[in-house]
Design an enzyme around this catalytic site. Sequence first.
Site, PDB file in Angstrom:
ATOM      1  N   CYS A   1     -48.915   1.939  -3.504  1.00 45.89           N
ATOM      2  CA  CYS A   1     -48.630   1.217  -2.229  1.00 45.89           C
ATOM      3  C   CYS A   1     -48.555   2.345  -0.931  1.00 45.89           C
ATOM      4  CB  CYS A   1     -47.390   0.153  -2.122  1.00 45.89           C
ATOM      5  SG  CYS A   1     -47.255  -0.971  -0.782  1.00 45.89           S
TER       6      CYS A   1
ATOM      7  N   LYS B   1     -43.257   6.177  -7.919  1.00 47.41           N
ATOM      8  CA  LYS B   1     -43.458   6.355  -6.457  1.00 47.41           C
ATOM      9  C   LYS B   1     -42.772   7.686  -5.773  1.00 47.41           C
ATOM     10  CE  LYS B   1     -43.886   3.179  -2.658  1.00 47.41           C
ATOM     11  NZ  LYS B   1     -43.691   1.632  -2.429  1.00 47.41           N
TER      12      LYS B   1
ATOM     13  N   GLU C   1     -48.139  -3.748  -7.560  1.00 46.91           N
ATOM     14  CA  GLU C   1     -46.850  -3.431  -7.227  1.00 46.91           C
ATOM     15  C   GLU C   1     -46.025  -4.570  -7.109  1.00 46.91           C
ATOM     16  OE1 GLU C   1     -44.207  -0.387  -4.252  1.00 46.91           O
ATOM     17  OE2 GLU C   1     -45.856  -1.894  -3.403  1.00 46.91           O
TER      18      GLU C   1
END
Length: 359
Positions: A168, A135, A60
Amino acid sequence: MSRHGDISSSPDTVGVCVFQYPMPRMHTNEEVIDNAKKICDIVKGTKMGLPGMDLIVFPEYSTMGIMYDREEMFDTACAIPGPLTDMFGEACKEAGVWGVFSLTGEQHEEHPKKNPYNTLVLINDQGEIVQKYRKLLPWTPIEGWTPGNLGTFVTEGPKGMKISMIICDDGNYPEIWRDCAMKGAELIVRPQGYMYPAKDQQVQVSKTMAWCNQVYVAVANASGFDGVYTYFGHSAIIGNDGRTLGECGTEDNGIQYAQLSISGIRDSRANDQSQNQLFKLTHRGYSGVYANGDGDKGLAECPFEWYKTWVTNPKLAQEMAEKVTRKTIGVACCPVAGIPSPNTEEKELLELTNELNLT
């Protein structure tokens, strides 16, 4: 079987590489383009060194870095497809590999009125974007990305292995792993830009989720210091039994590479019993149900009240969460820029609660 230590792959194994790219710090589109060129060179160079490599994964923020300046974040936000994905597509096609690339951010549909998305693209060996993931769970309160609105996906990847992508902080929520796995994902790719102090917890959670979901996990994390955070690296490839096949240290430009068996994971899911969580969750207590003469499927109904509430009444589920945490997005004792502090009445309530807890 899956294995680690060689540079090859076979018809039954997908060669996966995680590349531990140092976190860049940039300010302009020109810098972003120059950095993307470096990533393209890495794709082609790494394939030379790992001829069996079918898929390469970057962390990321590896393409754009973190734009701590809001104006720079909007100025560098990109369209997908666009020049950056075109560059990555050409590199994948030239090298004959698949790649996962980070774009932070992708322009919102109402750009520049609303904040960008934090997005990944999966590009195949013909240079085509075959999956785009936004995300779902930005790292609040620091990240200001618009939460993703596309959900999770499963794509048939190299040699037919089924791939999902998460990003993440997404990985701290068991629900997203289970969502991908139940949709058929055999490899969940988790690019991250994770920093200290959460190293031990993040190394642990990816291994645990691999075990709980009988899924391969490929973690590509950043390394280095960008002037604000220090990134702990430890990019890793994890087997579907939760054991690590290969893990980097904290070095810049480290790699790990492993061959992930297609037949191995499918055999495991079909024939494992006592730790077959995907099967057992939706065939709850089948041994006892069968012994009772009530069929051979176990119980299919969801036994978890909060999940039922979240689906049928999201606001009530939110209130339930607030009852065990807090009612405001801000925290009076530790203000964060851009997040409103609790109002006076809420502060007084928090103080009273704290006094009661101390007495």
